[in-house]
Design an enzyme around this catalytic site. Structure first.
Site, PDB file in Angstrom:
ATOM      1  N   ARG A 143       0.834  -1.220   0.000  1.00 50.70           N
ATOM      2  CA  ARG A 143       0.000   0.000   0.000  1.00 50.70           C
ATOM      3  C   ARG A 143       0.860   1.260   0.000  1.00 50.70           C
ATOM      4  O   ARG A 143       0.651   2.177  -0.783  1.00 50.70           O
ATOM      5  CB  ARG A 143      -0.908   0.000   1.238  1.00 50.70           C
ATOM      6  CG  ARG A 143      -2.068  -0.933   1.108  1.00 50.70           C
ATOM      7  CD  ARG A 143      -2.820  -1.003   2.410  1.00 50.70           C
ATOM      8  NE  ARG A 143      -2.153  -1.899   3.319  1.00 50.70           N
ATOM      9  CZ  ARG A 143      -2.728  -2.919   3.940  1.00 50.70           C
ATOM     10  NH1 ARG A 143      -4.000  -3.147   3.768  1.00 50.70           N
ATOM     11  NH2 ARG A 143      -2.052  -3.695   4.763  1.00 50.70           N
ATOM     12  N   ILE A 144       1.857   1.289   0.909  1.00 52.08           N
ATOM     13  CA  ILE A 144       2.699   2.488   1.017  1.00 52.08           C
ATOM     14  C   ILE A 144       3.593   2.615  -0.216  1.00 52.08           C
ATOM     15  O   ILE A 144       3.738   3.701  -0.788  1.00 52.08           O
ATOM     16  CB  ILE A 144       3.516   2.463   2.333  1.00 52.08           C
ATOM     17  CG1 ILE A 144       2.561   2.538   3.535  1.00 52.08           C
ATOM     18  CG2 ILE A 144       4.525   3.604   2.372  1.00 52.08           C
ATOM     19  CD1 ILE A 144       3.220   2.351   4.887  1.00 52.08           C
ATOM     20  N   ARG A 162      11.721   0.347   8.131  1.00 52.97           N
ATOM     21  CA  ARG A 162      12.343  -0.039   9.391  1.00 52.97           C
ATOM     22  C   ARG A 162      13.850   0.000   9.214  1.00 52.97           C
ATOM     23  O   ARG A 162      14.374  -0.457   8.181  1.00 52.97           O
ATOM     24  CB  ARG A 162      11.938  -1.460   9.795  1.00 52.97           C
ATOM     25  CG  ARG A 162      10.527  -1.592  10.336  1.00 52.97           C
ATOM     26  CD  ARG A 162      10.391  -0.964  11.735  1.00 52.97           C
ATOM     27  NE  ARG A 162       9.062  -1.131  12.280  1.00 52.97           N
ATOM     28  CZ  ARG A 162       8.066  -0.246  12.167  1.00 52.97           C
ATOM     29  NH1 ARG A 162       8.259   0.879  11.500  1.00 52.97           N
ATOM     30  NH2 ARG A 162       6.903  -0.469  12.716  1.00 52.97           N
ATOM     31  N   GLU A 182      16.515   3.085  17.220  1.00 55.61           N
ATOM     32  CA  GLU A 182      15.869   4.375  17.531  1.00 55.61           C
ATOM     33  C   GLU A 182      15.676   4.540  19.037  1.00 55.61           C
ATOM     34  O   GLU A 182      15.385   3.560  19.709  1.00 55.61           O
ATOM     35  CB  GLU A 182      14.513   4.449  16.824  1.00 55.61           C
ATOM     36  CG  GLU A 182      14.677   4.405  15.324  1.00 55.61           C
ATOM     37  CD  GLU A 182      13.342   4.311  14.588  1.00 55.61           C
ATOM     38  OE1 GLU A 182      12.289   4.447  15.224  1.00 55.61           O
ATOM     39  OE2 GLU A 182      13.372   4.094  13.377  1.00 55.61           O
ATOM     40  N   HIS A 190      11.659   9.486  12.759  1.00 58.42           N
ATOM     41  CA  HIS A 190      10.547   8.533  12.576  1.00 58.42           C
ATOM     42  C   HIS A 190       9.187   9.242  12.659  1.00 58.42           C
ATOM     43  O   HIS A 190       8.414   9.022  13.595  1.00 58.42           O
ATOM     44  CB  HIS A 190      10.622   7.405  13.622  1.00 58.42           C
ATOM     45  CG  HIS A 190       9.826   6.190  13.211  1.00 58.42           C
ATOM     46  ND1 HIS A 190      10.182   4.918  13.564  1.00 58.42           N
ATOM     47  CD2 HIS A 190       8.690   6.068  12.485  1.00 58.42           C
ATOM     48  CE1 HIS A 190       9.287   4.061  13.078  1.00 58.42           C
ATOM     49  NE2 HIS A 190       8.370   4.734  12.432  1.00 58.42           N
TER      50      HIS A 190
HETATM   51  C1  8YV Z   1       4.688   4.700  14.121  1.00 56.09           C
HETATM   52  C2  8YV Z   1       5.192   3.025  12.292  1.00 56.09           C
HETATM   53  O1  8YV Z   1       5.765   5.538  14.357  1.00 56.09           O
HETATM   54  O2  8YV Z   1       3.055   2.289  11.676  1.00 56.09           O
HETATM   55  C3  8YV Z   1       4.223   2.005  11.833  1.00 56.09           C
HETATM   56  O3  8YV Z   1       4.643   0.852  11.637  1.00 56.09           O
HETATM   57  O4  8YV Z   1       6.346   2.813  12.293  1.00 56.09           O
HETATM   58  C4  8YV Z   1       4.720   4.368  12.681  1.00 56.09           C
HETATM   59  O5  8YV Z   1       3.498   4.653  12.137  1.00 56.09           O
HETATM   60  C5  8YV Z   1       4.770   3.664  15.152  1.00 56.09           C
HETATM   61  O6  8YV Z   1       4.017   2.548  14.914  1.00 56.09           O
HETATM   62  C6  8YV Z   1       4.359   4.259  16.488  1.00 56.09           C
HETATM   63  O7  8YV Z   1       4.469   3.307  17.453  1.00 56.09           O
END
Ligand code: 8YV
Length: 313
Positions: free
Chosen positions: A154-155, A232, A261, A279
């Site tokens: 999707r992304i 990631r 992170e 992030h």
């Molecule tokens: C958020 C993300 O920073 O959706 C994800 O997988 O990495 C980000 O949207 C993260 O999940 C917040 O905990």
């Protein structure tokens, strides 16, 4: 009737905490002085977990909750959750896809543009009064170049749309070819890296993709190439990335995510050809609100005896 008991692993946005407190009895693991003692006391009664992709939910945690039914994850990425173990225990896992797609793709695009058009440097140039002495040096343009997307989900598709709009060609690598997509498919990641100007990491994290973008792939991307990562940090061999950037063997990098992170390799701070973000892919108020709502709605649906909205399949 007694409220259903949940375990919240890490703090969540206030509206999520309030909504869950209204409908459930919530135990806050991160506030416990002695986590083991809390789990021994309430573990048998806990039926749901609210967590995020980083705090996750390990097999060990699940074992302390024998009546666990559902894990609701704030985030599309669920690499911190032992989904295989959950499956063997019949525990449903949900995440928050779709609602964050466009924001994360925006950040990928902004990173490409930021590195290419040197946006942070241009901003500094104005603030430091240097414009008064002359115009900013010319940069490259983004249009006309090629983006190679690792993970056309999707992304990835939302990033591809943005790249096309600004006149880039798009290629992709993934587990399989998607014949309904108009983009060039590469079965081999290093081959794609060698062919593109921007390698955009948009695949899930976790064991399957750990260090997928290794030294060999980065070397193939080479001096003509820029790495963009909104997925990631674990997907990229970070030490090799830093080394190649320091040696001038990569053109640049735009990074929203890192291996450890919030620690970012300090060697990157001195480099002018990298853009570093903390992030923030999904971090708009609207999107984070929608993600939080989905965490709540999945739990509410499950405990109302309905199917969850966004199960991890
Ligand atoms: C958020 C993300 O920073 O959706 C994800 O997988 O990495 C980000 O949207 C993260 O999940 C917040 O905990």
């Amino acid at each position: 009737m007694m409220a259903t008991e949940l375990l919240m692993v890490a703090p969540m946005m206030p509206h999520v905490m309030e909504a869950l407190d209204r409908d459930f009895q919530v135990h806050r693991l991160w506030e416990a002085e002695d986590c083991q003692a809390l789990l021994s006391e309430v573990g048998g009664r806990v039926k749901g977990i609210a967590t995020n992709g980083h705090a996750g939910a390990s097999a060990e945690l699940m074992s302390a909750l024998p009546n666990l039914e559902v894990i609701s994850c704030f985030g599309v990425g669920y690499d911190g959750i032992d989904v295989e173990h959950a499956k063997t225990q019949g525990v449903i896992v949900t995440n928050t896809p779709d609602v964050l797609t466009e924001d994360v793709a925006d950040i990928a695009f902004v990173l490409m543009l930021g590195v290419c058009r040197r946006i942070p440097q241009c901003d500094r140039y104005v603030r430091e009064g240097k414009w008064l002495n002359g115009p900013y040096p010319l940069t490259d343009r983004l249009g006309g170049h090629t983006a190679g997307i690792l993970g056309l989900g999707r992304i990835g598709k939302a990033i591809a749309r943005r790249a096309e709009v600004c006149g880039m060609s798009v290629a992709y690598h993934g587990r399989r070819e998607q014949t309904d997509q108009p983009y060039t498919f590469y079965a081999d990641l290093a081959e794609m890296a060698a062919a593109v100007d921007y390698l955009v990491v948009a695949c899930p994290g976790g064991a399957e993709t750990d260090n997928l973008v290794n030294r060999r792939v980065l070397e193939a991307l080479g001096e003509k190439g820029t790495l963009i990562n909104i997925a990631r940090g674990s997907v990229v061999e970070e030490s090799a990335l830093v080394e190649l950037l320091l040696d001038g063997k990569l053109r640049g990098a735009g990074l929203d995510v890192f291996a450890d992170e919030p620690k970012v390799p300090e060697a990157l701070f001195a480099l002018d050809n990298v853009v570093l973000l903390p992030h923030v892919g999904s971090a708009s108020k609207e999107t984070r609100k929608a993600m939080g709502d989905l965490v709540v709605d999945n739990l509410v649906a499950h405990f109302a005896g309905k199917p969850v909205l966004t199960p991890v399949t």
